[in-house]
Scaffold this motif. Structure first.
Motif, PDB file in Angstrom:
ATOM      1  N   ALA A   1     -17.824  22.492   3.568  1.00  0.00           N
ATOM      2  CA  ALA A   1     -18.479  21.423   2.805  1.00  0.00           C
ATOM      3  C   ALA A   1     -19.664  20.840   3.579  1.00  0.00           C
ATOM      4  O   ALA A   1     -20.715  20.549   3.002  1.00  0.00           O
ATOM      5  CB  ALA A   1     -17.477  20.313   2.481  1.00  0.00           C
ATOM      6  N   LYS A   2     -19.491  20.691   4.901  1.00  0.00           N
ATOM      7  CA  LYS A   2     -20.587  20.151   5.711  1.00  0.00           C
ATOM      8  C   LYS A   2     -21.793  21.090   5.690  1.00  0.00           C
ATOM      9  O   LYS A   2     -22.944  20.636   5.600  1.00  0.00           O
ATOM     10  CB  LYS A   2     -20.125  19.961   7.161  1.00  0.00           C
ATOM     11  N   GLY A   3     -21.537  22.408   5.788  1.00  0.00           N
ATOM     12  CA  GLY A   3     -22.627  23.385   5.818  1.00  0.00           C
ATOM     13  C   GLY A   3     -23.497  23.334   4.576  1.00  0.00           C
ATOM     14  O   GLY A   3     -24.725  23.166   4.674  1.00  0.00           O
ATOM     15  N   PRO A   4     -22.895  23.466   3.380  1.00  0.00           N
ATOM     16  CA  PRO A   4     -23.713  23.359   2.158  1.00  0.00           C
ATOM     17  C   PRO A   4     -24.479  22.039   2.061  1.00  0.00           C
ATOM     18  O   PRO A   4     -25.615  22.009   1.597  1.00  0.00           O
ATOM     19  CB  PRO A   4     -22.673  23.494   1.037  1.00  0.00           C
ATOM     20  N   MET A   5     -23.863  20.930   2.510  1.00  0.00           N
ATOM     21  CA  MET A   5     -24.573  19.644   2.475  1.00  0.00           C
ATOM     22  C   MET A   5     -25.824  19.703   3.349  1.00  0.00           C
ATOM     23  O   MET A   5     -26.905  19.264   2.942  1.00  0.00           O
ATOM     24  CB  MET A   5     -23.630  18.530   2.952  1.00  0.00           C
ATOM     25  N   LEU A   6     -25.690  20.286   4.544  1.00  0.00           N
ATOM     26  CA  LEU A   6     -26.856  20.388   5.430  1.00  0.00           C
ATOM     27  C   LEU A   6     -27.894  21.368   4.877  1.00  0.00           C
ATOM     28  O   LEU A   6     -29.080  21.261   5.207  1.00  0.00           O
ATOM     29  CB  LEU A   6     -26.417  20.820   6.831  1.00  0.00           C
ATOM     30  N   LEU A   7     -27.470  22.300   4.034  1.00  0.00           N
ATOM     31  CA  LEU A   7     -28.421  23.219   3.397  1.00  0.00           C
ATOM     32  C   LEU A   7     -29.128  22.579   2.203  1.00  0.00           C
ATOM     33  O   LEU A   7     -30.027  23.186   1.627  1.00  0.00           O
ATOM     34  CB  LEU A   7     -27.713  24.497   2.927  1.00  0.00           C
ATOM     35  N   GLY A   8     -28.681  21.389   1.823  1.00  0.00           N
ATOM     36  CA  GLY A   8     -29.335  20.693   0.712  1.00  0.00           C
ATOM     37  C   GLY A   8     -28.682  20.905  -0.633  1.00  0.00           C
ATOM     38  O   GLY A   8     -29.251  20.545  -1.672  1.00  0.00           O
ATOM     39  N   VAL A   9     -27.461  21.484  -0.654  1.00  0.00           N
ATOM     40  CA  VAL A   9     -26.746  21.690  -1.921  1.00  0.00           C
ATOM     41  C   VAL A   9     -26.269  20.337  -2.448  1.00  0.00           C
ATOM     42  O   VAL A   9     -25.639  19.569  -1.721  1.00  0.00           O
ATOM     43  CB  VAL A   9     -25.548  22.646  -1.735  1.00  0.00           C
ATOM     44  N   LYS A  10     -26.590  20.046  -3.702  1.00  0.00           N
ATOM     45  CA  LYS A  10     -26.234  18.746  -4.294  1.00  0.00           C
ATOM     46  C   LYS A  10     -24.995  18.827  -5.191  1.00  0.00           C
ATOM     47  O   LYS A  10     -24.346  17.807  -5.443  1.00  0.00           O
ATOM     48  CB  LYS A  10     -27.402  18.196  -5.127  1.00  0.00           C
ATOM     49  N   ALA A  11     -24.712  20.013  -5.760  1.00  0.00           N
ATOM     50  CA  ALA A  11     -23.583  20.134  -6.676  1.00  0.00           C
ATOM     51  C   ALA A  11     -23.087  21.574  -6.679  1.00  0.00           C
ATOM     52  O   ALA A  11     -23.843  22.508  -6.412  1.00  0.00           O
ATOM     53  CB  ALA A  11     -23.984  19.722  -8.089  1.00  0.00           C
TER      54      ALA A  11
ATOM     55  N   SER B   1     -11.940  18.200  -2.372  1.00  0.00           N
ATOM     56  CA  SER B   1     -12.000  16.857  -1.765  1.00  0.00           C
ATOM     57  C   SER B   1     -12.994  16.821  -0.603  1.00  0.00           C
ATOM     58  O   SER B   1     -13.632  15.803  -0.354  1.00  0.00           O
ATOM     59  CB  SER B   1     -10.611  16.397  -1.322  1.00  0.00           C
ATOM     60  N   ASN B   2     -13.131  17.940   0.105  1.00  0.00           N
ATOM     61  CA  ASN B   2     -14.119  18.005   1.188  1.00  0.00           C
ATOM     62  C   ASN B   2     -15.540  17.897   0.658  1.00  0.00           C
ATOM     63  O   ASN B   2     -16.404  17.255   1.269  1.00  0.00           O
ATOM     64  CB  ASN B   2     -13.969  19.314   1.970  1.00  0.00           C
ATOM     65  N   LEU B   3     -15.817  18.551  -0.472  1.00  0.00           N
ATOM     66  CA  LEU B   3     -17.154  18.454  -1.073  1.00  0.00           C
ATOM     67  C   LEU B   3     -17.472  16.993  -1.397  1.00  0.00           C
ATOM     68  O   LEU B   3     -18.558  16.496  -1.096  1.00  0.00           O
ATOM     69  CB  LEU B   3     -17.236  19.308  -2.341  1.00  0.00           C
ATOM     70  N   VAL B   4     -16.493  16.306  -1.998  1.00  0.00           N
ATOM     71  CA  VAL B   4     -16.681  14.887  -2.326  1.00  0.00           C
ATOM     72  C   VAL B   4     -16.940  14.091  -1.044  1.00  0.00           C
ATOM     73  O   VAL B   4     -17.829  13.246  -0.984  1.00  0.00           O
ATOM     74  CB  VAL B   4     -15.440  14.326  -3.055  1.00  0.00           C
ATOM     75  N   GLY B   5     -16.155  14.410   0.010  1.00  0.00           N
ATOM     76  CA  GLY B   5     -16.292  13.701   1.271  1.00  0.00           C
ATOM     77  C   GLY B   5     -17.662  13.843   1.903  1.00  0.00           C
ATOM     78  O   GLY B   5     -18.081  12.996   2.690  1.00  0.00           O
ATOM     79  N   MET B   6     -18.383  14.924   1.558  1.00  0.00           N
ATOM     80  CA  MET B   6     -19.723  15.135   2.101  1.00  0.00           C
ATOM     81  C   MET B   6     -20.813  14.813   1.065  1.00  0.00           C
ATOM     82  O   MET B   6     -21.979  15.148   1.275  1.00  0.00           O
ATOM     83  CB  MET B   6     -19.891  16.579   2.590  1.00  0.00           C
ATOM     84  N   GLY B   7     -20.443  14.181  -0.029  1.00  0.00           N
ATOM     85  CA  GLY B   7     -21.445  13.725  -0.997  1.00  0.00           C
ATOM     86  C   GLY B   7     -21.947  14.797  -1.954  1.00  0.00           C
ATOM     87  O   GLY B   7     -22.977  14.612  -2.608  1.00  0.00           O
ATOM     88  N   ILE B   8     -21.244  15.934  -2.037  1.00  0.00           N
ATOM     89  CA  ILE B   8     -21.609  16.997  -2.988  1.00  0.00           C
ATOM     90  C   ILE B   8     -20.788  16.819  -4.263  1.00  0.00           C
ATOM     91  O   ILE B   8     -19.592  16.556  -4.201  1.00  0.00           O
ATOM     92  CB  ILE B   8     -21.359  18.387  -2.374  1.00  0.00           C
TER      93      ILE B   8
ATOM     94  N   TYR C   1     -16.398   6.903  -2.114  1.00  0.00           N
ATOM     95  CA  TYR C   1     -16.997   7.767  -1.082  1.00  0.00           C
ATOM     96  C   TYR C   1     -18.368   8.268  -1.549  1.00  0.00           C
ATOM     97  O   TYR C   1     -19.333   8.268  -0.779  1.00  0.00           O
ATOM     98  CB  TYR C   1     -16.105   8.978  -0.793  1.00  0.00           C
ATOM     99  N   PHE C   2     -18.440   8.703  -2.796  1.00  0.00           N
ATOM    100  CA  PHE C   2     -19.689   9.236  -3.349  1.00  0.00           C
ATOM    101  C   PHE C   2     -20.773   8.157  -3.349  1.00  0.00           C
ATOM    102  O   PHE C   2     -21.936   8.404  -3.017  1.00  0.00           O
ATOM    103  CB  PHE C   2     -19.439   9.772  -4.757  1.00  0.00           C
ATOM    104  N   ASN C   3     -20.373   6.941  -3.690  1.00  0.00           N
ATOM    105  CA  ASN C   3     -21.302   5.810  -3.728  1.00  0.00           C
ATOM    106  C   ASN C   3     -21.899   5.539  -2.345  1.00  0.00           C
ATOM    107  O   ASN C   3     -23.059   5.142  -2.214  1.00  0.00           O
ATOM    108  CB  ASN C   3     -20.562   4.563  -4.236  1.00  0.00           C
ATOM    109  N   HIS C   4     -21.109   5.791  -1.294  1.00  0.00           N
ATOM    110  CA  HIS C   4     -21.552   5.530   0.081  1.00  0.00           C
ATOM    111  C   HIS C   4     -22.260   6.721   0.710  1.00  0.00           C
ATOM    112  O   HIS C   4     -22.707   6.631   1.850  1.00  0.00           O
ATOM    113  CB  HIS C   4     -20.352   5.130   0.951  1.00  0.00           C
ATOM    114  N   GLY C   5     -22.323   7.837  -0.010  1.00  0.00           N
ATOM    115  CA  GLY C   5     -22.950   9.031   0.547  1.00  0.00           C
ATOM    116  C   GLY C   5     -22.001   9.893   1.341  1.00  0.00           C
ATOM    117  O   GLY C   5     -22.414  10.860   1.984  1.00  0.00           O
ATOM    118  N   GLY C   6     -20.711   9.547   1.339  1.00  0.00           N
ATOM    119  CA  GLY C   6     -19.709  10.332   2.053  1.00  0.00           C
ATOM    120  C   GLY C   6     -18.622   9.452   2.632  1.00  0.00           C
ATOM    121  O   GLY C   6     -18.776   8.231   2.763  1.00  0.00           O
ATOM    122  N   ILE C   7     -17.525  10.084   3.006  1.00  0.00           N
ATOM    123  CA  ILE C   7     -16.349   9.341   3.460  1.00  0.00           C
ATOM    124  C   ILE C   7     -16.579   8.648   4.809  1.00  0.00           C
ATOM    125  O   ILE C   7     -16.114   7.531   5.035  1.00  0.00           O
ATOM    126  CB  ILE C   7     -15.120  10.289   3.517  1.00  0.00           C
TER     127      ILE C   7
END
Length: 897
Positions: free
Chosen positions: A786-796, A808-815, A878-884
């Motif tokens: 989940a962290k990797g795709p977030m750093l690659l700029g994946v939004k969804a 749940s990990n995707l949600v935790g990283m704001g995806i 979590y999503f509202n804050h940009g991540g857990i």
């Protein structure tokens, strides 16, 4: 004040005095509690004990008591586990994040020492040992020296963490596999903290944390990000699960192993559908199952898809606690507490029928010897059908059960020279045979069973071909002690199954290189070579890049297949080999009876072995003890380190949450089919010489021989971002049939590495999404997936379905995770991945509901409806804050103010 303090009772010792206080479930006088599954009672006790009408409320307790009515409604409850379990691959990024959070807290004016585990954290370093040296008496020492050379920096960082953070126990490398150490040593069953007794429960950053369920301890895998929040005292938000009651009857037939049973159970539960559910085992067959057999079944919960495979505490559990050297007083406390709270199963008393969401049953005598493969753990093959199944796999088109080898090529023999000796390889020939993995190495019956097979084989004059990479990686030092006491280790050595180290090896891809001559024969002739391992995962590309067929088998079967040298064999009718006098030797000639195995277990597995092993475990070893570590509560990041690097998660963070984000005119980075695993998304194995990660390491002065694995470099975001979607077996529909870690950059049509394409989109300020099929993110719980795709700029990610932890990990990283509507997917909707995608989400989090529908529009004019997979209100926060992690930091600073 806790509103349930009125049911806080004293637990008396039989001989006088008291064990402590406890929250008494019977004191609630609620008949619904008696019918609850034992696993749900653990959730109930936790909610009662932690009820503060803020994080845990009385209405949450009522939801759990009324489980029979509330669980079908997908209600949300908070859960606070008693402790957190980490291994080093996930432990390093967890400690990196904690250190990084301390820095962020400092910069925002908060008290950085608030970033400290509030519950016990057990971290076992077990994922770093590579099978570089095998078939050697000196393998253990040689592999450990290489392990320390490669991982010195990581190990020093973890050693710093053990002193910088409170409540953190680090078990040094060379001690064993995390789940076996948890079962034999760390598992408390019942805690006594400050005079209050309560059930042990654990969440771990490895999906096979479920192994502890065999001990009656509720445990399951979570993402590293969720685990970090749990460490910091945040309640885990979970959907109150349904519980499948699995009734076991009778006993296993002679010669059938626990591995055969677990592969059968895995297939049954996959078919039944247990994702997101607990499975609770009961019935008269339970008394016939040893604790180690139960742990084997519990271990493979991720493979059958359940959150837990739970075995309540009974007399078998207490016997195991005695065997493993737990103190008499601790065992007396455990039994007294669980009996008082009606959480102990006593088969001598009338059983109150529990209510379950659905029911399954298995007659143990119907279980037959089997293996699973060649690419998925739940593709079980009865041993008697293996030859026919292998032939079908060669014929079938490429897929989970197919390699599409043309008929004219199926009998091809690749000739090669192995250190001067003429040799040949055929499709299905075994090149790796590994007794490995927590699933089996904690079970004396199958380990000593394998040794008995070796003994019989040696006495009959059978040998293993020298080019097969054989290895034995025990899960703890106890295994070595009982193999030596039994006098059987020498036979395993004779066949090449020397001990290579104590930790996770082949099962997670740490199989090391195979001989160059063998590798060349496979590559140059496009051979489908096989690995046979006593593991729990056999996804393509995981075990070794050159073994396209990977089969899970019991340790004794691993030895048998190593002797046969091929999986293309019918053990009933074809000989395994020829003995000393040229006489044909068959499978039945080397297979021990259940009685033979039981006798060796009885005489060889002793309590003193466990005591001696675990008294020494925290003392470390000379290499660990000589590591020098920095002092101080804030970590001094090194700008030149390629192992430990400060990630950018909190860059430009302020006290104001950024709010939810939609997706506008996003390009499709990747278009996948079904069963994309976390191994595809974030490989743990070797770093390919032509990959973006390899290029980065070379540019930073790291020699190719020192690349190490992706798993070992999880403390460095620069490498892990480049390793995201770097699996060489990746199948991306945008490439129209080509396999590999590349994609099409849609605006230009160029074929690039996934990382390079993602960076080009990111530099241009363009969002990206991923299209996927069913079971996206299955496999190991891996936060970097989940962290990797977030750093690659994946939004969804838009998929047919998600694996529980990964979602749940995707949600935790704001995806944003979204699911296609039932019956729909990218193909049925006519999506090619060349469109641009817009997902409209409300800009105010209060306007988003868990599980609501949203419209996805494309620039081709096609629109479709998806379900947003935020499953709870907490996930929306979590999503509202940009991540857990951002949520936790802001909450901790807010609580100070």
């Amino acid at each position: 004040a806790n509103p349930f303090n009125s049911i806080l009772k004293t637990l008396e010792k039989p001989q006088g005095g008291e064990f402590g206080k406890y929250y008494s479930l019977p004191a609630l006088n609620d008949p619904r509690i008696d019918k609850l599954p034992y696993s749900i009672k653990i959730l109930l006790e936790s909610a009662i004990r932690n009820c503060d009408e803020f994080q845990v409320k009385s209405k949450d307790v009522e939801k759990i008591i009324d489980w029979e009515n509330t669980s079908p409604k997908q209600v949300e409850i908070p859960f606070k586990p008693a402790r957190v379990l980490l291994q080093d691959f996930t432990g390093v990024p967890a400690v990196v994040d904690l250190a990084c959070m301390r820095d962020a807290m400092n910069k925002l004016g908060g008290d950085s020492n608030k970033i400290n585990p509030l519950v016990p954290v057990d971290l076992v370093i077990d994922h770093s040992v590579q099978v570089d040296v095998a078939r050697s008496e000196n393998a253990v020492q040689a592999n450990m020296e290489l392990e320390f050379q490669r991982n010195k920096e990581r190990f020093a960082f973890l050693k710093w963490g053990s002193s910088a953070f409170d409540n953190m126990l680090v078990v040094p490398p060379g001690s064993g596999i995390v789940h076996q150490v948890n079962l034999e040593y760390l598992g408390r069953v019942v805690f006594n903290t400050n005079g209050v007794l309560y059930p042990d429960s654990v969440v771990g950053t490895d999906s096979h944390t479920t192994m502890i369920d065999g001990l009656g301890v509720a445990g399951w895998g979570v993402g590293g990000i969720e685990a970090e929040a749990a460490m910091l005292g945040q309640p885990m938000s979970m959907v109150l699960p349904g519980v499948v009651g699995f009734k076991l009857l009778g006993k296993l037939r002679d010669g059938v192993t626990a591995t055969d049973l677990v592969l059968t159970v895995t297939q049954m539960l996959r078919k039944h559908g247990v994702v997101g559910k607990f499975v609770e085992f009961y019935g008269e067959g339970m008394s016939e199952l040893s604790l180690a057999d139960r742990a084997t079944i519990a271990n493979m919960s991720p493979e059958y898809g359940a959150t837990m495979g739970f075995f309540p505490v009974d007399h078998v559990t207490l016997q195991y606690l005695q065997l493993t050297g737990r103190s008499d007083e601790a065992i007396a406390m455990i039994e007294s507490y669980l009996r008082a709270n009606k959480m102990f199963v006593d088969y001598n008393e009338p059983q109150i029928e529990k209510v379950y969401s659905s029911y399954l049953q298995l007659k143990l005598e119907e279980v037959e010897p089997c293996i699973s493969g060649p690419k998925r753990p739940h593709d079980r093959v009865p041993l008697k059908e293996m030859k026919a199944d292998w032939q079908a796999c060669l014929d079938n088109r490429v897929g989970f059960k197919g390699f599409a080898i043309p008929k004219e090529s199926q009998d091809k023999a690749a000739k090669f020279s192995f250190h001067g000796t003429p040799a040949e390889l055929r499709h299905g020939d075994v090149v790796i045979a590994a007794i490995t993995s927590c699933t089996n190495t904690s079970n004396p019956s199958v380990m000593l069973g394998a040794a008995l097979v070796a003994k019989k084989a040696c006495e009959l004059g059978l040998e293993v071909k020298p080019w097969i990479k054989t290895s034995l990686a025990p899960g703890s030092g106890v295994v070595t002690k009982y193999l030596q006491k039994s006098g059987l280790q020498k036979y395993l050595n004779q066949l090449g199954f020397h001990i290579v180290g104590y930790g996770c090896t082949t099962c997670i891809g740490n199989s090391g290189d195979i001989d160059e001559s063998v590798a060349s024969a496979i590559s140059e002739n496009d051979m489908v070579a096989a690995a046979v391992l006593s593991g729990n995962r056999n996804f393509e590309g995981r075990v070794h890049p050159l073994t396209r067929a990977n089969y899970l088998a019991s340790p004794p079967l691993v030895v048998a297949y190593a002797l046969a040298g091929t999986v293309d064999i019918d053990f009933e009718t074809e000989p395994i080999g020829a003995g000393k006098d040229g006489k044909k030797i068959f499978f039945r000639d080397i297979w021990p009876s259940s009685e033979e195995v039981a006798n060796v277990v009885q005489s060889s597995v002793l309590p003193d072995m466990f005591k001696a092993t675990y008294e020494a475990i925290t003392k470390g070893n000379p290499m660990w003890n000589q590591l020098s570590v920095p002092s101080g509560s804030l970590y001094a990041w090194s700008p030149t380190s390629t192992y430990i690097h400060e990630p950018p998660y909190f860059k430009d963070m302020t006290m104001s949450p950024p709010g939810p984000h939609g997706v506008k005119d996003a390009y499709c980075l990747l278009n996948f089919g079904d069963s994309i695993t976390t191994d595809h998304i974030s490989p743990a194995g070797s770093i390919h010489k032509d990959s973006p990660a390899a290029k980065f390491l070379l540019e930073h002065g790291v020699d190719r021989r020192d690349f190490n694995s992706y798993g070992s470099r999880r403390g460095n975001d620069e490498i892990m971002a480049r390793g995201t979607f770097a699996n060489i077996r990746l199948v991306n529909k945008l490439l129209k049939g080509e396999v590999g870690p590349k994609t099409i950059h849609i605006p230009t049509g160029e074929k690039l590495s996934v990382y390079d394409a993602a960076m080009r989109y990111k530099t241009a300020g363009q969002d990206t999404i991923i299209l996927a099929g069913a079971e996206y993110g299955s496999g190991s719980s891996r936060d970097w997936a989940a962290k990797g795709p977030m750093l690659l700029g994946v939004k969804a990610v838009i998929a047919k379905s998600f694996e529980r932890i990964h979602r749940s990990n995707l949600v935790g990283m704001g995806i944003v995770p979204l699911c296609f509507k039932s019956g729909e997917d990218a193909d049925t909707l006519g999506l090619t991945g060349h469109e641009r995608y817009t997902i409209d989400l409300p800009s105010c989090v209060s306007e988003i509901r868990p599980g609501q529908d949203v419209t996805v529009a494309t620039d081709s004019g096609r629109s479709f409806t998806c379900t947003v997979r935020f499953d709870t209100e907490v996930e929306l926060a979590y999503f509202n804050h940009g991540g857990i992690l951002q949520y936790v930091i802001r909450n901790l600073i807010g609580s100070k103010q």
